[in-house]
Enzyme design. Sequence first.
Site, PDB file in Angstrom:
ATOM      1  N   ASN A 164       0.807  -1.215   0.000  1.00  0.00           N
ATOM      2  CA  ASN A 164       0.000   0.000   0.000  1.00  0.00           C
ATOM      3  C   ASN A 164       0.840   1.266   0.000  1.00  0.00           C
ATOM      4  O   ASN A 164       0.389   2.309  -0.463  1.00  0.00           O
ATOM      5  CB  ASN A 164      -0.903   0.006   1.242  1.00  0.00           C
ATOM      6  CG  ASN A 164      -1.602   1.334   1.447  1.00  0.00           C
ATOM      7  OD1 ASN A 164      -2.476   1.693   0.674  1.00  0.00           O
ATOM      8  ND2 ASN A 164      -1.212   2.076   2.478  1.00  0.00           N
ATOM      9  N   GLN A 202      -8.571   5.533   1.574  1.00  0.00           N
ATOM     10  CA  GLN A 202      -7.851   4.845   0.506  1.00  0.00           C
ATOM     11  C   GLN A 202      -7.002   5.773  -0.361  1.00  0.00           C
ATOM     12  O   GLN A 202      -6.330   5.310  -1.288  1.00  0.00           O
ATOM     13  CB  GLN A 202      -8.846   4.072  -0.354  1.00  0.00           C
ATOM     14  CG  GLN A 202      -9.525   2.957   0.449  1.00  0.00           C
ATOM     15  CD  GLN A 202     -10.512   2.133  -0.333  1.00  0.00           C
ATOM     16  OE1 GLN A 202     -11.084   2.599  -1.338  1.00  0.00           O
ATOM     17  NE2 GLN A 202     -10.736   0.902   0.098  1.00  0.00           N
ATOM     18  N   ASP A 215       1.686   7.045   0.326  1.00  0.00           N
ATOM     19  CA  ASP A 215       0.604   6.190  -0.155  1.00  0.00           C
ATOM     20  C   ASP A 215       0.692   5.988  -1.664  1.00  0.00           C
ATOM     21  O   ASP A 215       0.578   6.940  -2.453  1.00  0.00           O
ATOM     22  CB  ASP A 215      -0.740   6.826   0.204  1.00  0.00           C
ATOM     23  CG  ASP A 215      -1.873   5.842   0.118  1.00  0.00           C
ATOM     24  OD1 ASP A 215      -1.917   4.912   0.936  1.00  0.00           O
ATOM     25  OD2 ASP A 215      -2.722   5.986  -0.798  1.00  0.00           O
ATOM     26  N   ASP A 263      -0.594  -6.556   3.378  1.00  0.00           N
ATOM     27  CA  ASP A 263      -0.652  -5.588   4.464  1.00  0.00           C
ATOM     28  C   ASP A 263      -1.490  -4.373   4.067  1.00  0.00           C
ATOM     29  O   ASP A 263      -1.481  -3.944   2.912  1.00  0.00           O
ATOM     30  CB  ASP A 263       0.775  -5.151   4.804  1.00  0.00           C
ATOM     31  CG  ASP A 263       0.830  -4.132   5.910  1.00  0.00           C
ATOM     32  OD1 ASP A 263       0.466  -4.482   7.054  1.00  0.00           O
ATOM     33  OD2 ASP A 263       1.233  -2.974   5.648  1.00  0.00           O
ATOM     34  N   HIS A 296      -6.669  -0.041   2.945  1.00  0.00           N
ATOM     35  CA  HIS A 296      -6.293   1.268   2.424  1.00  0.00           C
ATOM     36  C   HIS A 296      -6.119   1.260   0.907  1.00  0.00           C
ATOM     37  O   HIS A 296      -5.619   2.240   0.339  1.00  0.00           O
ATOM     38  CB  HIS A 296      -5.037   1.761   3.133  1.00  0.00           C
ATOM     39  CG  HIS A 296      -5.257   1.912   4.611  1.00  0.00           C
ATOM     40  ND1 HIS A 296      -5.871   3.004   5.155  1.00  0.00           N
ATOM     41  CD2 HIS A 296      -5.003   1.067   5.644  1.00  0.00           C
ATOM     42  CE1 HIS A 296      -5.975   2.847   6.462  1.00  0.00           C
ATOM     43  NE2 HIS A 296      -5.455   1.672   6.785  1.00  0.00           N
ATOM     44  N   GLU A 326      -5.312  -7.973   4.977  1.00  0.00           N
ATOM     45  CA  GLU A 326      -5.509  -7.307   6.261  1.00  0.00           C
ATOM     46  C   GLU A 326      -6.554  -6.206   6.095  1.00  0.00           C
ATOM     47  O   GLU A 326      -6.275  -5.144   5.550  1.00  0.00           O
ATOM     48  CB  GLU A 326      -4.203  -6.705   6.775  1.00  0.00           C
ATOM     49  CG  GLU A 326      -4.365  -6.104   8.161  1.00  0.00           C
ATOM     50  CD  GLU A 326      -3.323  -5.061   8.509  1.00  0.00           C
ATOM     51  OE1 GLU A 326      -3.173  -4.777   9.704  1.00  0.00           O
ATOM     52  OE2 GLU A 326      -2.676  -4.519   7.587  1.00  0.00           O
TER      53      GLU A 326
END
Length: 481
Positions: free
Chosen positions: A124, A175, A184, A214, A218, A240
């Site tokens: 992510n 997100q 991000d 992971d 997001h 996750e």
Amino acid sequence: MHRRRLRSAIVALGAIAGVLLPAVVAAPPAAAAPAGTKKVIANLFEWNWTSVASECQSTLGPKGYGWVQVSPPQEHVRRSEWWVSYQPVSYRIESRKGTRAQFTSMVDTCHAAGVKVIVDAVVNHMSGQDTPGTGWAGSSFSHYDYPGTYQSQDFHYCGRPGNEISNYGDRWEVQNCELVNLADLKTESEYVRSRLAAYLNDLLSLGVDGFRMDASKHMPAADIAAIKAKLSRSAYIVQEVIYGAGEPITPNEYTGNGDVHEFRYGKDLARVFRSERLAYLRNFGEGWGHLPSSVSAVFVDNHDTQRDFGGVLTYNDRGIYALANAFMLAWPYGSPTVMSSYTFGNRDQGPPQDSSGRTLNTTCYSGWECEHRWPVIANMVGFRNATEGAGVANWYDNGYQHIAFSRTGKGYLTVNDEDFAITGRSYYTGLPAGRYCDVIHGTYSNGTCSGPVITVDANGWFAATVPAHDAIAIHVGARLS
């Protein structure tokens, strides 16, 4: 409210007669799991590759663990805390846990021991370090520039204060903004997707069997699906996605990609063992609003919940923690992961390491907790393997803290979390007559048992005393005669 004292360690047990009448309970749906006949995952959190390889040979393979989950292997920032592994600066397979060659050797060694490998994959984001620096393997980087990997256009800039997530009720923000300053990635970008897939495919080329994705919450589920579609071969995927009451992003959205971590499981199990009634566990899982068993990955605790989310049992709870893991491994809901920790005194503390920051070889009980080796937990992995696919039958509870149930024709568990021993009782197991090793208190090996032996009569019953905060477990894979 039914209250209890602090739990004692698990102790030995005796035998005495009496009767517990069985009841039939509908079995939960078949458990989710990675492929293979052995389903249990050991999460060797922050172990170095040499130690993981050794553990696959000495413990994981012999005890029946089917999979090992290893911490992120890519190059990361240079610091001492545990979370540096979740701050990539490149996708070189070189970190404080070891080199690419050591990683490859570890995968091969684990496979030779019958253990498959799941990598914790950070996809992510990149680092959260504002100042330019040099990563573990020598790669230079800045917060939004990773030469040869990503440049500024490959990241989200959401326009919120500090570029940070502040409102988990806003799907777009969760997100597209940063999680604790971590740069991000623009996972809707074809370039970013291809670069992430190249990293995962590199790991697959080294023999890796699956990925824990992971921070999946997001990223839109569609972005993960697009990355998965670029993989060179099939791999087990677990995502996750932390459930948040009333939040717009839900774990159910991600089940089309693979399994999803059911974070409610550990919290609910801890609450029951600490302050409610074990009798409530009669329909634990989907009956509690959890994800469908076929896509749920469960754990008593993991590296995050130990530190951040509260309300779970950890190694500090000792006997009660062992009992909760025994229940998880006996109850056919979801795909179970057993946590293996190092001891920490504050939430940021990293693993045992030398002066250069390199993770030390694991020596259990010397800075490392190694819960996956605790006899109760390790022996219950064999119970899980022996009972795979069998439903639940012969449920009993006393309305409070004493429960018992069969895994039809394969195994039997009774747990007493009362503050007093349960005496003068017999238990109906539905198992074939014979002598069985009580794997809570003894290890079965080559037809012998190091602990108490339970005798099941011709009608499927046995008599025993169960001490306070203790259990008995038997299964067909540990039958002496």
